[in-house]
Design a protein around this motif. Structure first.
Motif, PDB file in Angstrom:
ATOM      1  N   ALA A  18     -13.954 -18.504 -12.975  1.00  0.00           N
ATOM      2  CA  ALA A  18     -15.353 -18.680 -12.577  1.00  0.00           C
ATOM      3  C   ALA A  18     -15.826 -17.538 -11.694  1.00  0.00           C
ATOM      4  CB  ALA A  18     -15.522 -20.019 -11.855  1.00  0.00           C
ATOM      5  N   VAL A  19     -14.973 -17.112 -10.753  1.00  0.00           N
ATOM      6  CA  VAL A  19     -15.345 -16.014  -9.858  1.00  0.00           C
ATOM      7  C   VAL A  19     -15.451 -14.706 -10.640  1.00  0.00           C
ATOM      8  CG1 VAL A  19     -14.542 -14.613  -7.918  1.00  0.00           C
ATOM      9  CG2 VAL A  19     -14.419 -17.096  -7.782  1.00  0.00           C
ATOM     10  N   ARG A  20     -14.577 -14.536 -11.634  1.00  0.00           N
ATOM     11  CA  ARG A  20     -14.657 -13.340 -12.469  1.00  0.00           C
ATOM     12  C   ARG A  20     -15.996 -13.286 -13.189  1.00  0.00           C
ATOM     13  NH1 ARG A  20      -9.846 -12.324 -16.649  1.00  0.00           N
ATOM     14  NH2 ARG A  20      -8.712 -12.701 -14.695  1.00  0.00           N
ATOM     15  N   ASP A  21     -16.460 -14.448 -13.650  1.00  0.00           N
ATOM     16  CA  ASP A  21     -17.766 -14.499 -14.309  1.00  0.00           C
ATOM     17  C   ASP A  21     -18.889 -14.211 -13.319  1.00  0.00           C
ATOM     18  OD1 ASP A  21     -19.697 -15.342 -16.472  1.00  0.00           O
ATOM     19  OD2 ASP A  21     -20.122 -16.898 -14.992  1.00  0.00           O
ATOM     20  N   LEU A  22     -18.831 -14.833 -12.135  1.00  0.00           N
ATOM     21  CA  LEU A  22     -19.860 -14.577 -11.117  1.00  0.00           C
ATOM     22  C   LEU A  22     -19.863 -13.118 -10.680  1.00  0.00           C
ATOM     23  CD1 LEU A  22     -19.623 -17.751  -8.837  1.00  0.00           C
ATOM     24  CD2 LEU A  22     -21.694 -16.899  -9.949  1.00  0.00           C
ATOM     25  N   GLY A  23     -18.681 -12.515 -10.645  1.00  0.00           N
ATOM     26  CA  GLY A  23     -18.566 -11.130 -10.190  1.00  0.00           C
ATOM     27  C   GLY A  23     -19.295 -10.131 -11.063  1.00  0.00           C
ATOM     28  N   ARG A  24     -19.728 -10.549 -12.271  1.00  0.00           N
ATOM     29  CA  ARG A  24     -20.496  -9.646 -13.119  1.00  0.00           C
ATOM     30  C   ARG A  24     -21.856  -9.333 -12.514  1.00  0.00           C
ATOM     31  NH1 ARG A  24     -22.322 -11.598 -17.278  1.00  0.00           N
ATOM     32  NH2 ARG A  24     -21.869 -13.811 -17.025  1.00  0.00           N
TER      33      ARG A  24
END
Length: 310
Positions: A182-188
């Motif tokens: 989830a954080v990887r997705d938000l980090g975009r």
């Protein structure tokens, strides 16, 4: 946005490593406090509330001195809310595991997060995963099974606090791996400070609603424990993020495995406990698997710089 932030920040590998080591030592101390808070009879939901509430002022000062409050604006409040719910579930499991298990054993199981992250990245994100990383996943999973000792369930191994604790710790590792996705997705689209801030702020809603049902009067010692919980939580979060601003992931992630050494020492010093025999056998497999996964991730970024830049 994360790439731009990382290029703007001056790289200092030694300081990045030092901050990551500080984060791991602080994390172990925080879990020592978690166990003492539980022994004081404080409900886990209340400890989670104060842990999050006392982090917020530190986060606001941190944001003000870095990107400024304007950097907290977001168009993805729904994604932040989902990350918050997963984060609270994962934190509750990790706290619960530390309460129910010896520190070294709970920490060992938590180190399996990279193993589950690879699995979920392949299943949910469709990331290409070669035989080398799948081999590392299998080896690490064997280590997890050794630590969990599921065969012990035949003789009642999953009955009682210790058995429940192993399942809670495993649930915490799985949830933390999902949070990583989830954080990887938000980090975009969001920088690290924005992600951490909205997690802490939004978590005040469900924890604040639950607080009146679990809060109890506290003496001075108990308030000191709760304050220590919040302060150490702030040190952990800011050190983790600061380390990633100063050095690449592949450089600082291996430092996470020092948490096992801190957990062994802290468990022995404060509570007189040492790892179980199965932990001594399974931990090296989990650590080796995690280090190899980190190394392979580093090689993938070197070999595909255009994808990273995107």
């Amino acid at each position: 946005m994360p790439a731009a932030a990382s290029t703007a920040a001056p790289q200092n590998y030694l300081r990045g490593i030092a901050l990551r080591l500080l984060a791991m030592a602080s994390l172990s101390l925080m879990f020592v406090v978690v166990k003492y808070v539980d022994r004081a009879g404080i409900h886990i939901l209340e400890s989670l509330f104060w842990r999050q509430a006392l982090v917020l002022p530190f986060l606001l000062m941190w944001v003000q001195t870095t990107g400024g409050f304007a950097s907290l604006r977001t168009n993805r409040i729904g994604a932040h809310a989902r990350r918050m719910l997963m984060g609270l579930a994962g934190m509750a499991c990790n706290f619960g595991a530390m309460i129910l298990l010896p520190m070294a054993e709970a920490t060992t199981i938590s180190l399996s997060v990279p193993i589950f992250a690879v699995i979920f990245a392949a299943l949910l994100l469709g990331e290409a995963t070669g035989w080398q990383r799948w081999s590392a996943v299998i080896i690490g999973f064997v280590g997890v099974l050794v630590v969990l000792a599921p065969w012990a369930s035949l003789s009642g191994g999953f009955v009682g606090d210790h058995g429940i604790g192993t399942l809670v710790a495993l649930a915490g590792a799985i949830m933390t791996a999902l949070i990583t996705i989830a954080v990887r997705d938000l980090g975009r689209t969001e920088n690290a400070a924005t992600i951490v801030f909205w997690f802490s702020l939004l978590s005040m809603v469900p924890l604040g609603l639950a607080l009146p049902f679990v809060i109890t009067p506290h003496d001075g010692t108990e308030w000191l424990l709760l304050i220590a919980l919040g302060v150490l939580g702030a040190v952990v979060q800011m050190s983790l993020t600061g380390a990633l601003r100063l050095a690449p992931v592949s450089v600082v992630i291996p430092m996470d495995y020092t948490s096992l050494l801190w957990a062994i020492v802290a468990g022995w010093w404060f509570f007189g406990t040492l790892p179980a025999d199965t932990t001594w056998v399974g931990a090296p497999l989990i650590v080796a698997s995690g280090l190899f996964i980190a190394w392979r991730e580093h090689r993938r970024h070197i070999n595909r710089p255009k994808e990273v830049a995107a």
